[in-house]
Design an enzyme around this catalytic site. Structure first.
Site, PDB file in Angstrom:
ATOM      1  N   ASP A  33       3.700  10.124  -0.431  1.00 13.77           N
ATOM      2  CA  ASP A  33       3.332   9.714   0.924  1.00 13.77           C
ATOM      3  C   ASP A  33       4.189  10.417   1.967  1.00 13.77           C
ATOM      4  O   ASP A  33       5.261  10.971   1.655  1.00 13.77           O
ATOM      5  CB  ASP A  33       3.499   8.192   1.046  1.00 13.77           C
ATOM      6  N   ASP A  58      -6.399   5.032   5.291  1.00 12.45           N
ATOM      7  CA  ASP A  58      -6.028   3.642   5.009  1.00 12.45           C
ATOM      8  C   ASP A  58      -7.192   2.707   5.303  1.00 12.45           C
ATOM      9  O   ASP A  58      -7.139   1.527   4.972  1.00 12.45           O
ATOM     10  CB  ASP A  58      -4.820   3.220   5.858  1.00 12.45           C
TER      11      ASP A  58
HETATM   12  C1  GLA Z   1       0.797   4.402   3.780  1.00 16.19           C
HETATM   13  C2  GLA Z   1      -0.337   4.692   2.815  1.00 16.19           C
HETATM   14  C3  GLA Z   1      -0.780   3.421   2.145  1.00 16.19           C
HETATM   15  C4  GLA Z   1       0.395   2.803   1.432  1.00 16.19           C
HETATM   16  C5  GLA Z   1       1.518   2.552   2.405  1.00 16.19           C
HETATM   17  C6  GLA Z   1       2.754   2.053   1.707  1.00 16.19           C
HETATM   18  O1  GLA Z   1       0.354   3.673   4.855  1.00 16.19           O
HETATM   19  O2  GLA Z   1      -1.394   5.307   3.477  1.00 16.19           O
HETATM   20  O3  GLA Z   1      -1.834   3.669   1.258  1.00 16.19           O
HETATM   21  O4  GLA Z   1       0.814   3.637   0.381  1.00 16.19           O
HETATM   22  O5  GLA Z   1       1.857   3.742   3.108  1.00 16.19           O
HETATM   23  O6  GLA Z   1       3.763   1.769   2.575  1.00 16.19           O
END
Ligand code: GLA
Length: 732
Positions: free
Chosen positions: A472, A542
């Protein structure tokens, strides 16, 4: 043709190796071809390099005609400030002695052949200074891609400042030209597709985050030369930049007959200071040309990726369950065990433990601490990762884990130990990201590169059976400055960050070629052609709202193959606040790499048995979805119904998807035509993804010719709100 001579393949047989000079030949037209396309340049020693043509494949006679007739753009391939004044340029530099002009002419040309294409290298040199630009074109014949980039090097007595260093320029003849690009999106609304006719003035698409692509836009553009973009027909030129950092694509249209298109790294951040003898390589631009509309251009990009352009290009993607949406930071052993058992029961193949598993001194219970401390939080997972991996193995599923290695929270042991590793604007208060104290590590610093490599390396060494990383990056570069780079190299930061990141990813890939890696950027901010060589897939957004995802995924597939698009059935309601039936969400997710982000134990029995059955069906068709040809047919943008079809290479099997985008009473539904089938074959129709007791289609088991399915189409009952159908077509 007086002094003009075509540069024939025979003339370069002498040049077996890269950049062997060919001074003996009077160079003129150089035809760079793939299976179905050609680009023509004009190159004569001592003169500028000219771009002449890009489009359908030309034979020798046609290439001659282009060069000698009025279909020759004949504009400099790399306009530069100093030689091309009072217009936009691709390059601008300040030489070591302060001279701010650049005037490039051809010094030599060479070519080298590979099994799937050819590399052409034009060496340009400044008329006055020992400053060279190698302009390179590498063809990928099968996928009709021509990759273009430059390599800049000089031997001046001191550093040269690069003020603008676009990878490529192309003039596009005016007419009914439309541009399609992905722009104006945001977190949770990535992949906003814009299609507009080109107009006078400037059209600019940019990424300004430095470390990642950003949520708003993609570094790609398609030009439809025959008016409004069509998915299936029309001449289309595509351009996409292989770069994860800042970018700019601009179309400058003045009162001439051409739109002038530039694509490259965004020079925001300051001049790049280039030392003598060091080569500065600009990112590759992937050009493509298709006469099958924007969909044809997309398929060329997909073929390029599936032919080796992306990591794991031939590995089937597992159906996975990720813990984030259902559990957030509650990554306890008990919760993980329960999800592992459930994903195994439902037919999943991989379990991914998301955020919240790490931190010793500072436990990660929210977003405001612990990034950087990649040790298991034993309060949540007393046995470490071992028991989780063991449980996965016992249940027959693989284990994956979330990391965010380029980041740090100030509340972390890493920050306490290495406060100098973060990016900071010297003397200024830091500007913090997520959680109120997140900062980005300085990837230009080799020690930081070692740290980031070490995050993956340590986890893999201790747990060799980790099969998947979700990598990430939840924060953009908010502070511009490096403690590692010297004061007179601070403006190199955006580029050197990317170089450090790529070096680290290459190191990881050299040691761990088989581990699957997902690039995530707080949603879809890392989706980029530049990430594809290192990552197997992207987290698309997301936002897992089924209807919104239909739009987002549609756009992202303009450049990215669906095998690399993580499409999850998430918890309800998602970001848009809607509750959408599980079948619709599954059907939307099945058009790419299917995954889940929910608690199966909270599903009803009927939902669970539907999910189990549909996952099993997905596994049977995933070779077609993930590695077949995608035909986007009816767009969700501007239509009440969206359709798409995937067909295998031999067109023996195909899968057709239809979705209601809007719903009202007595809504007329048109015949839904297909594409990408063999007109001469007969196909049997079988519906997939049906709910228990749902009304079956009248045409279940019926046989139709490919021609009929494509020319006339089917009349399908799509049901009421959030209606959708998935049809498998098998040739008899
Ligand atoms: C980001 C990602 C999510 C998740 C969060 C975890 O927002 O897009 O899918 O992994 O971080 O903190």
């Amino acid at each position: 043709m007086n002094n003009k001579r075509r540069y024939s393949a025979a003339a370069v047989v002498l040049a077996l190796f890269l950049c062997v000079p060919l001074h003996s030949v009077t160079l003129d037209g150089v035809v760079i071809s793939t299976d179905r396309t050609s680009m023509v340049l004009q190159s004569r020693i001592g003169e500028p390099l000219y771009f002449s043509y890009y489009g359908m494949r030309l034979d020798e006679g046609e290439a001659e005609a282009v060069l000698s007739s009025g279909i020759n753009s004949r504009m400099k391939a790399l306009p530069s400030f100093g030689a091309d004044m009072a217009q936009s340029v691709a390059m601008q530099v300040i030489h070591a002695d302060g001279n701010p002009t650049l005037d490039l002419v051809v010094e030599s040309l060479s070519e080298q052949t590979f099994d799937d294409g050819t590399l052409y290298c034009f060496t340009l040199v400044d008329r006055l200074y020992p400053f060279k630009v190698l302009v390179k074109y590498r063809t990928r014949s099968r996928s009709d891609i021509i990759e273009q980039w430059t390599e800049i090097v000089h031997t001046e007595p001191g550093p040269v400042d690069l003020l603008r260093f676009d990878s490529a320029f192309m003039p596009i003849r005016r007419g009914e030209v439309w541009a399609s690009h992905i722009d104006g999106g945001s977190h949770g609304a990535e992949g906003n597709l814009v299609a507009e006719p080109l107009h006078d003035g400037i059209l600019s698409v940019k990424g300004l985050e430095g470390n990642r692509n950003g949520h708003s836009s993609q570094a790609g553009m398609m030009f439809s030369l025959d008016g409004e973009p069509d998915e299936l027909s029309g001449r289309t030129i595509g351009a996409a930049l292989k770069w994860m950092g800042t970018f700019e694509l601009r179309v400058d249209t003045d009162n001439s007959s051409y739109h002038r298109f530039f694509i490259g790294i965004n020079p925001l951040g300051g001049p790049y200071r280039l030392d003598p003898g060091v080569t500065f390589e600009t990112p590759g631009v992937l050009w493509t040309y298709s006469e099958e509309g924007v969909g044809g251009a997309s398929r060329n990009y997909h073929h390029w990726a599936l032919d080796g352009g992306m990591h794991g290009h031939d590995t089937p993607r597992d159906v996975l369950l990720n813990s984030w949406e259902p559990l957030r930071f509650e990554t306890t052993q008990q919760n993980m065990f329960r999800l592992i058992d459930e994903v195994a029961q439902i037919g999943g193949e991989l379990f991914v433990m998301d955020d919240g598993w790490f931190g010793d001194k500072y436990p990660r219970n929210g977003s405001s601490s612990s990034l950087g401390d990649w040790v298991v939080d034993r309060r949540k997972l007393p046995g470490g990762l071992g028991p989780l991996i063991e449980r996965c193995t016992r249940k027959g599923v693989k284990f994956g884990i979330w990391i965010e290695p380029e980041s740090v929270n100030t509340v972390s042991e890493l920050f306490e130990k290495h406060p100098d590793w973060v990016l900071e604007a010297k003397g200024r208060e830091p500007n913090y990201g997520r959680g109120g104290n997140q900062l980005i590590l300085d990837m230009s610093n080799p020690e930081v590169q070692d740290h980031v490599f070490g995050v993956v390396d340590r986890l893999m060494t201790e747990n060799p059976s980790i099969a998947y990383f979700k990598w990430d990056c939840n924060c953009s570069i908010r502070n511009y400055g490096s403690r590692y780079l010297p004061p007179d190299r601070q403006t190199n930061l955006y580029v050197d960050y990317q170089r450090g990141l790529v070096r680290t990813l290459e190191r990881i890939r050299a040691k761990y070629p088989d581990v699957v890696m997902q690039a995530c950027g707080g949603g879809g901010a890392r989706i980029s052609m530049g990430a594809l060589p290192y990552f197997d897939e992207f987290w698309v957004s997301d936002n897992t709202d089924g209807l919104h995802r239909l739009f987002t995924q549609w756009s992202i597939s303009y450049f990215i193959p669906v095998a690399a698009m993580a499409q999850h059935v998430g918890v309800q309601p998602a970001m848009d606040g809607r509750t959408i039936p599980i079948k619709y969400r599954f059907d939307v997710a099945m058009t790419g790499r299917l995954g889940l982000e929910l608690l199966p134990y909270k599903m009803t029995d009927s939902e669970k048995s539907y999910a189990r059955r549909t996952i099993a069906q997905y596994k049977e068709i995933r070779d077609i979805i993930q590695f077949g040809d995608q035909y986007r047919i009816l767009s969700p943008y501007g239509n009440d119904i969206a359709t798409m079809l995937f067909s295998g290479a031999s067109k023996e099997r195909a899968v057709f998807f239809a979705f209601k985008v809007h719903n009202w009473n007595n809504q007329p539904v048109p015949r839904l035509r297909m594409a990408g089938l063999d007109p001469d074959r007969l196909y049997r129709v079988h519906e997939l993804s049906t709910m228990d007791g749902a009304r079956t289609l009248d045409i279940e088991g019926e046989v139709f010719s490919g021609a009929l399915l494509m020319h006339t189409g089917l009349e399908l009952d799509l049901g009421k709100e959030y209606g959708s159908r998935v049809l498998e077509l098998t040739a008899l």
